[in-house]
Design a protein around this motif. Sequence first.
Motif, short mmCIF file in Angstrom:
data_model
loop_
_atom_site.label_atom_id
_atom_site.label_comp_id
_atom_site.label_asym_id
_atom_site.label_seq_id
_atom_site.Cartn_x
_atom_site.Cartn_y
_atom_site.Cartn_z
N ASN A 43 -0.16 33.81 74.53
CA ASN A 43 1.14 34.02 73.90
C ASN A 43 2.05 34.76 74.87
O ASN A 43 1.60 35.39 75.82
CB ASN A 43 1.02 34.77 72.58
N SER A 61 10.95 36.41 69.75
CA SER A 61 9.60 36.45 69.21
C SER A 61 8.64 36.85 70.32
O SER A 61 8.78 36.40 71.46
CB SER A 61 9.20 35.08 68.65
N ARG A 99 5.44 36.27 69.70
CA ARG A 99 4.30 35.45 69.31
C ARG A 99 4.57 33.98 69.61
O ARG A 99 4.42 33.12 68.75
CB ARG A 99 4.01 35.62 67.82
N GLN A 101 9.52 27.25 67.15
CA GLN A 101 9.79 27.94 65.89
C GLN A 101 11.08 27.38 65.31
O GLN A 101 11.88 26.79 66.04
CB GLN A 101 9.92 29.46 66.10
N HIS A 121 6.90 38.78 62.37
CA HIS A 121 6.63 37.37 62.64
C HIS A 121 6.59 36.61 61.31
O HIS A 121 6.01 37.09 60.34
CB HIS A 121 5.30 37.25 63.38
N CYS A 140 6.73 29.16 62.22
CA CYS A 140 6.08 29.13 63.52
C CYS A 140 5.15 27.91 63.60
O CYS A 140 4.21 27.80 62.81
CB CYS A 140 5.28 30.43 63.72
N CYS A 169 1.50 28.90 64.08
CA CYS A 169 0.86 29.39 62.84
C CYS A 169 0.52 28.22 61.92
O CYS A 169 -0.57 28.17 61.36
CB CYS A 169 1.79 30.35 62.10
N CYS A 216 -1.88 30.58 66.11
CA CYS A 216 -1.05 31.74 66.46
C CYS A 216 -1.86 33.02 66.36
O CYS A 216 -2.71 33.16 65.50
CB CYS A 216 0.15 31.81 65.51
N LYS A 221 -1.80 36.34 65.11
CA LYS A 221 -0.98 37.00 64.09
C LYS A 221 -1.01 38.52 64.18
O LYS A 221 -0.33 39.18 63.44
CB LYS A 221 -1.43 36.56 62.72
#
Length: 159
Positions: free
Chosen positions: A46, A62, A64, A87, A143, A148, A151, A156, A158
Amino acid sequence: MAQPDWTCIFQIKANDLKKGDSWRLEFDENIEPNNPNRGWKQYIRNTGARFECTKCRRSWSSNRVMVVFHMRLTCGQGIVKVRPFRQNCKTCSAAPMEKPSVTSENINILLENLMEKIRIKCYHENLGRKKRTFRSFDVKRPHEPSHCEACIRGICTKN
């Protein structure tokens, strides 16, 4: 930064790999995380990046932003496929997924870490090093997994 910037930084860093081997970077939105093709190795990392909604022009940062790399070396020819995950805007309905804008500093860090992974996974070197962390952004809100792509696909980080 745009794809040519990634490619240019990659080529500079790839020059430090084994002499005689050539490497190239390809963007591929179809590579699947945790499912590299046979003979390919994977690296997921990431980073921090910015996004801008193409509908309302709202922007956000972000820390993430997941980036998946698939790599393969055969007969001195190396290929790295890269997929930065997207995203979407939380304020627009039916907002499109937007590509991240990664700073050159964070691209450099990502690709430095990638070169180490290539040396470990493709050249079987034992480097015993610790990866560099990216420059994080001052993020104002937590987040939001529902916006996302990483995700939604279950990859992802988290925390």
